[in-house]
Scaffold this active site. Structure first.
Site, PDB file in Angstrom:
ATOM      1  N   ASN A 160      13.469   4.436   5.190  1.00 16.00           N
ATOM      2  CA  ASN A 160      12.491   3.425   5.604  1.00 16.00           C
ATOM      3  C   ASN A 160      11.321   4.119   6.294  1.00 16.00           C
ATOM      4  O   ASN A 160      11.486   5.189   6.875  1.00 16.00           O
ATOM      5  CB  ASN A 160      13.171   2.458   6.591  1.00 16.00           C
ATOM      6  CG  ASN A 160      12.241   1.357   7.075  1.00 16.00           C
ATOM      7  OD1 ASN A 160      11.478   0.784   6.294  1.00 16.00           O
ATOM      8  ND2 ASN A 160      12.281   1.047   8.364  1.00 16.00           N
TER       9      ASN A 160
ATOM     10  N   HIS B 132       8.293   3.312   9.220  1.00 16.38           N
ATOM     11  CA  HIS B 132       7.981   2.353  10.273  1.00 16.38           C
ATOM     12  C   HIS B 132       6.754   2.840  11.053  1.00 16.38           C
ATOM     13  O   HIS B 132       6.677   4.022  11.396  1.00 16.38           O
ATOM     14  CB  HIS B 132       9.189   2.189  11.210  1.00 16.38           C
ATOM     15  CG  HIS B 132       8.957   1.165  12.270  1.00 16.38           C
ATOM     16  ND1 HIS B 132       9.016  -0.196  12.016  1.00 16.38           N
ATOM     17  CD2 HIS B 132       8.625   1.286  13.577  1.00 16.38           C
ATOM     18  CE1 HIS B 132       8.746  -0.857  13.125  1.00 16.38           C
ATOM     19  NE2 HIS B 132       8.506   0.023  14.081  1.00 16.38           N
TER      20      HIS B 132
ATOM     21  N   MET C 132      10.668  -6.359   4.910  1.00 22.96           N
ATOM     22  CA  MET C 132      10.851  -6.869   6.270  1.00 22.96           C
ATOM     23  C   MET C 132      12.138  -7.683   6.395  1.00 22.96           C
ATOM     24  O   MET C 132      12.123  -8.860   6.762  1.00 22.96           O
ATOM     25  CB  MET C 132       9.626  -7.699   6.685  1.00 22.96           C
ATOM     26  CG  MET C 132       8.325  -6.928   6.601  1.00 22.96           C
ATOM     27  SD  MET C 132       8.326  -5.349   7.499  1.00 22.96           S
ATOM     28  CE  MET C 132       7.776  -5.939   9.079  1.00 22.96           C
ATOM     29  N   ARG C 133      13.236  -7.018   6.097  1.00 26.81           N
ATOM     30  CA  ARG C 133      14.527  -7.704   6.086  1.00 26.81           C
ATOM     31  C   ARG C 133      15.608  -6.665   6.374  1.00 26.81           C
ATOM     32  O   ARG C 133      15.530  -5.543   5.869  1.00 26.81           O
ATOM     33  CB  ARG C 133      14.708  -8.296   4.679  1.00 26.81           C
ATOM     34  CG  ARG C 133      15.822  -9.271   4.511  1.00 26.81           C
ATOM     35  CD  ARG C 133      15.676  -9.978   3.168  1.00 26.81           C
ATOM     36  NE  ARG C 133      14.566 -10.922   3.193  1.00 26.81           N
ATOM     37  CZ  ARG C 133      14.632 -12.124   3.745  1.00 26.81           C
ATOM     38  NH1 ARG C 133      15.745 -12.556   4.280  1.00 26.81           N
ATOM     39  NH2 ARG C 133      13.581 -12.918   3.753  1.00 26.81           N
ATOM     40  N   LEU C 134      16.595  -7.042   7.181  1.00 22.29           N
ATOM     41  CA  LEU C 134      17.693  -6.106   7.452  1.00 22.29           C
ATOM     42  C   LEU C 134      18.534  -5.929   6.192  1.00 22.29           C
ATOM     43  O   LEU C 134      18.806  -6.899   5.475  1.00 22.29           O
ATOM     44  CB  LEU C 134      18.584  -6.647   8.574  1.00 22.29           C
ATOM     45  CG  LEU C 134      18.096  -6.448  10.008  1.00 22.29           C
ATOM     46  CD1 LEU C 134      19.079  -7.104  10.979  1.00 22.29           C
ATOM     47  CD2 LEU C 134      17.931  -4.974  10.328  1.00 22.29           C
ATOM     48  N   ILE C 135      18.947  -4.703   5.939  1.00 20.59           N
ATOM     49  CA  ILE C 135      19.799  -4.418   4.780  1.00 20.59           C
ATOM     50  C   ILE C 135      21.254  -4.703   5.171  1.00 20.59           C
ATOM     51  O   ILE C 135      21.713  -4.299   6.241  1.00 20.59           O
ATOM     52  CB  ILE C 135      19.643  -2.938   4.362  1.00 20.59           C
ATOM     53  CG1 ILE C 135      18.188  -2.613   4.013  1.00 20.59           C
ATOM     54  CG2 ILE C 135      20.577  -2.594   3.198  1.00 20.59           C
ATOM     55  CD1 ILE C 135      17.642  -3.298   2.782  1.00 20.59           C
TER      56      ILE C 135
ATOM     57  N   LYS D  19      23.144 -13.469   2.220  1.00 24.82           N
ATOM     58  CA  LYS D  19      22.559 -12.140   1.978  1.00 24.82           C
ATOM     59  C   LYS D  19      23.414 -11.371   0.973  1.00 24.82           C
ATOM     60  O   LYS D  19      22.906 -10.682   0.097  1.00 24.82           O
ATOM     61  CB  LYS D  19      22.470 -11.377   3.305  1.00 24.82           C
ATOM     62  CG  LYS D  19      21.931  -9.969   3.140  1.00 24.82           C
ATOM     63  CD  LYS D  19      21.724  -9.241   4.453  1.00 24.82           C
ATOM     64  CE  LYS D  19      20.725  -9.911   5.319  1.00 24.82           C
ATOM     65  NZ  LYS D  19      19.852  -9.005   6.047  1.00 24.82           N
TER      66      LYS D  19
ATOM     67  N   SER E   9       0.838  -1.214   0.000  1.00 26.20           N
ATOM     68  CA  SER E   9       0.000   0.000   0.000  1.00 26.20           C
ATOM     69  C   SER E   9       0.870   1.261   0.000  1.00 26.20           C
ATOM     70  O   SER E   9       0.474   2.290  -0.554  1.00 26.20           O
ATOM     71  CB  SER E   9      -0.976   0.006   1.183  1.00 26.20           C
ATOM     72  OG  SER E   9      -0.287   0.132   2.407  1.00 26.20           O
ATOM     73  N   ASN E  10       2.060   1.180   0.585  1.00 27.46           N
ATOM     74  CA  ASN E  10       2.954   2.350   0.542  1.00 27.46           C
ATOM     75  C   ASN E  10       3.568   2.543  -0.843  1.00 27.46           C
ATOM     76  O   ASN E  10       3.740   3.676  -1.295  1.00 27.46           O
ATOM     77  CB  ASN E  10       4.033   2.255   1.623  1.00 27.46           C
ATOM     78  CG  ASN E  10       3.496   2.662   2.987  1.00 27.46           C
ATOM     79  OD1 ASN E  10       3.293   3.843   3.247  1.00 27.46           O
ATOM     80  ND2 ASN E  10       3.225   1.686   3.848  1.00 27.46           N
TER      81      ASN E  10
END
Ligand code: GAR
Length: 188
Positions: free
Chosen positions: A107, A109, A90-93, A65, A13-14
């Site tokens: 980001n 939040h 939903m994952r750390l960069i 990764k 949606s964003n």
């Protein structure tokens, strides 16, 4: 005109609010790529409907990764992407993308950080019975929902709120706020 990539993992949606703002002439940007780490995510349907190219992948098909971020980086470079917008990714960069896009990655939040980082921030705030929560937009660093804060907007938790009504109001705030904050950032 900024050439951006939107990273997402779910509903998107964003992503939709960003592309709608672009189409309405409110945001001087072009989405050159959607990056998605879930092959079944609805954001991929949205990208298709908007005729935006998408790259979806399953992290489990890569040894590390670093390996999938190298592939993403190559795609970003091929398309001259200048800026990364995380929208429910939903994952750390990892260091590969962080080093390439330091200070060029933001980001969103759904809480007033540093309160309620991580997954289900809205549920966390609801359960904690706080009276005020909100939305934060921040630059991305190696942490989980950390990094210098760019903008915050408060959303009150009403006495008769359910988790769902709270989520609806927070997401409405996100959809207004993200395109507006990006527009301001891209003017600088
Ligand atoms: C949004 O509420 C976003 O703030 C949140 O995921 C949702 C994605 O919704 N992000 C985080 O929690 C990051 N830690 P969407 O897929 O409909 O845009």
């Amino acid at each position: 005109m900024k050439k951006i990539a939107v990273f997402a993992s779910g509903n998107g949606s964003n992503f939709q609010s960003v592309i709608d703002a672009i189409k309405a002439g409110k945001l001087a940007a072009e989405i050159g790529l959607v990056v998605c780490d879930k092959e079944e995510a609805f954001v991929l349907e949205r990208a298709k409907a908007e005729q935006v190219e998408a790259f979806s992948f399953s992290p489990k098909n890569y040894p590390s990764k670093e390996a999938f971020e190298m592939e993403i980086l190559e795609k970003l470079r091929e398309r001259d992407i200048e800026f990364i917008v995380l929208a429910g990714y939903m994952r750390l960069i990892g260091p590969t993308l962080l080093q390439a896009y330091s200070h060029r990655m933001v980001n969103i939040h759904p809480s007033l950080l540093p309160a309620f980082p991580g997954k289900d921030a809205i549920g966390q705030a609801f359960q904690a019975r706080v009276k005020l929560t909100g939305v934060t937009i921040h630059y991305v660093d190696e942490g989980m929902d950390t990094g210098p804060i760019i903008a915050q907007r408060a959303v009150p938790v009403l006495d008769d709120d359910t988790r769902e009504t709270l989520q609806t109001r927070i997401q409405e705030t996100e959809h207004e706020m993200y395109p507006a904050v990006l527009a301001e950032l891209f003017q600088k």
